[in-house]
Motif scaffolding. Sequence first.
Motif, PDB file in Angstrom:
ATOM      1  N   GLN A 101      10.453  -4.997  -6.675  1.00  8.99           N
ATOM      2  CA  GLN A 101       9.519  -3.856  -5.989  1.00  8.99           C
ATOM      3  C   GLN A 101       8.631  -4.452  -5.857  1.00  8.99           C
ATOM      4  OE1 GLN A 101      10.765  -1.861  -9.216  1.00  8.99           O
ATOM      5  NE2 GLN A 101       8.274  -1.925 -10.019  1.00  8.99           N
ATOM      6  N   ALA A 102       7.438  -3.451  -5.526  1.00  6.28           N
ATOM      7  CA  ALA A 102       6.425  -3.918  -4.840  1.00  6.28           C
ATOM      8  C   ALA A 102       5.343  -4.698  -6.562  1.00  6.28           C
ATOM      9  CB  ALA A 102       5.959  -3.189  -4.817  1.00  6.28           C
ATOM     10  N   GLY A 103       5.828  -3.707  -7.744  1.00  5.85           N
ATOM     11  CA  GLY A 103       4.896  -3.712  -8.745  1.00  5.85           C
ATOM     12  C   GLY A 103       5.152  -3.143  -9.323  1.00  5.85           C
ATOM     13  N   ARG A 104       4.594  -3.388 -10.509  1.00  3.81           N
ATOM     14  CA  ARG A 104       4.767  -2.374 -11.750  1.00  3.81           C
ATOM     15  C   ARG A 104       3.271  -0.596 -11.716  1.00  3.81           C
ATOM     16  NH1 ARG A 104       3.149  -5.596 -15.308  1.00  3.81           N
ATOM     17  NH2 ARG A 104       1.226  -4.466 -15.708  1.00  3.81           N
ATOM     18  N   PHE A 105       4.167  -0.272 -11.253  1.00  2.00           N
ATOM     19  CA  PHE A 105       4.191   1.037 -10.776  1.00  2.00           C
ATOM     20  C   PHE A 105       3.084   1.860 -11.595  1.00  2.00           C
ATOM     21  CE2 PHE A 105       7.139   0.692  -7.467  1.00  2.00           C
ATOM     22  CZ  PHE A 105       6.089   0.115  -6.897  1.00  2.00           C
TER      23      PHE A 105
ATOM     24  N   GLU B 206       0.910  -1.256  -0.007  1.00  2.00           N
ATOM     25  CA  GLU B 206       0.197  -0.386   0.280  1.00  2.00           C
ATOM     26  C   GLU B 206       0.894   1.583  -0.233  1.00  2.00           C
ATOM     27  OE1 GLU B 206      -0.846  -2.736   1.759  1.00  2.00           O
ATOM     28  OE2 GLU B 206      -2.868  -2.989   1.282  1.00  2.00           O
ATOM     29  N   ALA B 207       1.601   1.521   0.416  1.00  2.00           N
ATOM     30  CA  ALA B 207       2.603   2.582   0.515  1.00  2.00           C
ATOM     31  C   ALA B 207       4.335   2.232  -0.303  1.00  2.00           C
ATOM     32  CB  ALA B 207       2.641   2.725   2.444  1.00  2.00           C
ATOM     33  N   PRO B 208       4.755   1.748  -0.974  1.00  2.00           N
ATOM     34  CA  PRO B 208       5.833   0.761  -1.361  1.00  2.00           C
ATOM     35  C   PRO B 208       6.927   2.853  -1.288  1.00  2.00           C
ATOM     36  CG  PRO B 208       4.670   0.852  -3.538  1.00  2.00           C
ATOM     37  CD  PRO B 208       3.859   1.304  -1.984  1.00  2.00           C
TER      38      PRO B 208
ATOM     39  N   ARG C  80       4.751  -4.828   5.584  1.00  2.00           N
ATOM     40  CA  ARG C  80       3.829  -3.466   5.615  1.00  2.00           C
ATOM     41  C   ARG C  80       3.772  -3.789   7.242  1.00  2.00           C
ATOM     42  NH1 ARG C  80      -2.597  -3.588   4.139  1.00  2.00           N
ATOM     43  NH2 ARG C  80      -3.792  -2.075   5.249  1.00  2.00           N
ATOM     44  N   THR C  81       3.136  -2.286   7.776  1.00  2.00           N
ATOM     45  CA  THR C  81       2.866  -2.236   9.584  1.00  2.00           C
ATOM     46  C   THR C  81       2.110  -2.665   9.415  1.00  2.00           C
ATOM     47  OG1 THR C  81       1.952   0.175   8.372  1.00  2.00           O
ATOM     48  CG2 THR C  81       4.139   0.238   8.845  1.00  2.00           C
ATOM     49  N   GLY C  82       1.307  -2.738  10.882  1.00  2.00           N
ATOM     50  CA  GLY C  82       0.413  -3.182  11.136  1.00  2.00           C
ATOM     51  C   GLY C  82      -0.614  -4.105  11.645  1.00  2.00           C
TER      52      GLY C  82
END
Length: 989
Positions: free
Chosen positions: A125-129, A56-58, A172-174
């Motif tokens: 990386q997280a994904g294709r931005f 959600e916040a890469p 991820r946090t939380g």
Amino acid sequence: MMASPVSEDVTRLHEVVTFYSYKGGTGRTMALANAACLITRRDPGCRVLAVDWDLEAPGLHYYLHPAQTGEAESAVDGLVEYFSQVQAAIKDRRGEAVDDEAVLANIPLSAHCRETVVPNVHLMQAGRFDSTYQARLSRLDWQEIYRDSPTLFRTFASLLLRQYDVVLVDSRTGLTDISGICTSLLPDKVVVVFTANQQSLTGVEQLVRSSVEYRRGSPDLRPLLVYPLPSRIDDQREQLRRQWRHGDATLGIEGFQPQFERILRGAYALDGCDLSDYFNEVQVQHSPDYSYGEKVAALAAPDHDRFSIIRSYEALLDWLGSSAAPWETPAQARERTRLESLLQREAEFQRDATIDVAPLLALQAEIVRLSQQHRGATHLDTVRAMQRYVRTALGGGGDLSAALTVLESLGAALPQLRVPVRVHAIGAMLQATPSLRAQGQSAAAERLGRLALSEIEALRGPSGASADVVAALDALGSQLQDAAAFAEARTLREFVLEERRRCDGDERQSTLNASRRLAETHWALGNYATARSMLEHAGTIAATVLGEQARETLAIRQQLAEVLAEQGHADQALQLTDAVLEARSRLLGPAHEDTLATLALRSDVLRDSGRLDEARAACEAVVAAQSASLGNDNPDTLASRDRLAAILQAQGHLAEARAAQEAVVEAYGRVFGAQHPVTLRATANLAATLWALGALSEARALEQHVLDVRRDVLGPAHPETLTAMNNLASTLWSQGDLVGARALEEQALETRRRVLGDDHPATLVSMGNLAETLRLQGELPEAKALGMAVIEGRRRTLGPEHPETLAAMNNLALTLRALGDAEQARRLLEQVVEVRRRVQGHEHPDTLKAAYNLAETLRQAGDLTKARQIHETVLAARRRILGHEDRDTLASMVELSLTASAQDDFATARPLLEHVLEEYLRLAGEDDRRTLAVRTHLARALIALGDVAGAQLHQEHLASAWARRVEKDRIESGPRGIGDYPGARGTRS
């Protein structure tokens, strides 16, 4: 892309490490990026993969830039695209079992990872931005993937580690699905990054506990270690730093060090947890220079000093790289790792059939040192290491003085040890006492024994021992019993029985079990009457309280049957065994393991009673049932196959027995190893068959091997070592090496006297063996005195009509005959024959041996008619029971031929001698002493019958054979008589 090799002087991580924080803004991603760079700086060959799972916040791609200048993040696939394909592949297989490996193998990892500017650091990386990233992310259902394939994430972690050395995951946090995947399913280690405030620390405790508890209860056997990482600590605010680290009750601040000590102590069930050393080194300082942008300190400041920001990252990697838990130092962890490696080497050493004591002892000494240093002198593992060291040091080729030093240190430490550890230390001391006595250290053995027993009494306390103490001492008694420290086991088991009676009364099953175990020890000590009395009493109580058919009642009665058989009461033993067998067959079924154990006992009793056909049938039934239910290589099946081979040997089917025993030895060696006790026992039994076959050189080689291994592994005083010594002496005796046999017999007798006492059945066996050797060496008065001592000892302990007492009387008769007292020898043998016929039956093998010796005594006394009658009766029985080729049958043929020759009946003697000669040539060869003796007698018979040519041919064979023998072995002094049967020449395995 494969994980790269590493030189031996570099300690390399090979794990998945997750960086997690409960709240954002802790510097978690920056910490991961710095760790990746520092790992490759320390070990340039190490391949690192950084995975951005903060979907959600890469942000990891801002720290680890692409190696290709101008490469846009929007053009590179990453984690989202990878698991989108995974999710689609699983959906395609819905309704079928998901093969994780197959799913992941069809998705190329390299297409979703890229190189970065840091050498050997790759990024997923997280994904294709691009504009569709958020939509693609929203379609990923992590719960569905886990539900359809619970092991996929663990398989994914294994896949990554096959291609990279280290995988660092930015979580991820939380408390979310993704954080659960990253902290519970993927990693080997979790770095919890936090700042010194309640917002950051909130939720950490739940995350740590849930992750550790999940891993502990899951099929994933990897341990999960958690490392707290305080971040953005301002070293300019000393008071605040101290308050937030150590706590301040007035302000309601627990402090992150006490908080994590409490969390880790609970999560890992630690007695104590001190994180002072850890947090002294691992605190990431706040630096305004890194508050702006995404700079990687490890790249920007390669020549850091102890005050730089990356010093704490380096310290963290010291803990991660050494696999040190936060509550230990990296140096301690390296010592622990070395200790674990040495323990593994020790286990491999002890599995090695060609064990070398000196290097094993050195290895165990180092294990003791490291265990004392790392775990403490009072730790259970340390005491166990000392116990193993003492056992080796007291074995063959060991170090007696070193063993005594360790034992004395254990004794001195007893008051400081916790009760469970103290019990193990007491066990080590008591287990060593038999070996100390055997090696002439009686004073030390008595001193250690008194100290150990005083500690046991102290454990009782004014109101009796606790249940835990009684259970621990009960288990220790069994260990001592298994280690053949029988006197020491008796003391413990008497203590346990007293406590059971005090707490539970006489009628509880726990008390009955304690009585059974104590009876077992009395039996091992040769106290058969005491063992019988205890079992009769326990059996009566069990039948009254639990019932005649109760499992415990039947177990006690079977044990009583074994004692009765040992006492020589074969009929009573068989009657009781049959009653137990009938009950177990009816209640449990004929194939139940308890039923088969009783049937095996029945086979043993029948065999010892001379009812060999019935014994064989019972044993074959046991083997067939166990083979069908357990398999041919099951330990119980192998033991029964070995028992059957012993019956075949007793029946005279020596070739068949040999083949069966060779198969058993091979199977035991394959399943347990060449030096395992059961393999050695089977090897000794094979040697006994070879001995019976006349293959004395082969038997001697096997027996020497068994003795060497038992002496090294079990120690010189262990009963099985002494049995092996006895067996080898018997073979040397049969080879005519009386000097060698005597040396072993004297050693065995001395050891048994020290360890077991003069009246123990095993001591009396050794005494009887030595008496026989002295007789053959011509030391007749000494042999007579020793033989009379054996008879008196057996009459006291076993009774006047016990088979072993009769065997001793038989042997003494042979000595008396050699002394010229033929009349006394005859009376003694007539008494033996009369009792054996009455107690064991006319055709029992021992009865036939006694009759054989009586006939030979009568022949030498000139009563040829009676001697011949007895020999003819014995020969007819042996032909019928054992067959024409058995060694006992052949011996009877020889003695009958000699008796017939003395009556000038050479026509009867000739065919008997010709048959025996043919068999000896086949079994033992041209130069064997028995072959030469029979050929000599045959030549004389032929001369008497007028066949001079035939006699001359045999005399020529004799001349050349004796020339070869004299040249080959000068220690032998001519053919020994074939006819005399010692009553019991030691108990072979």
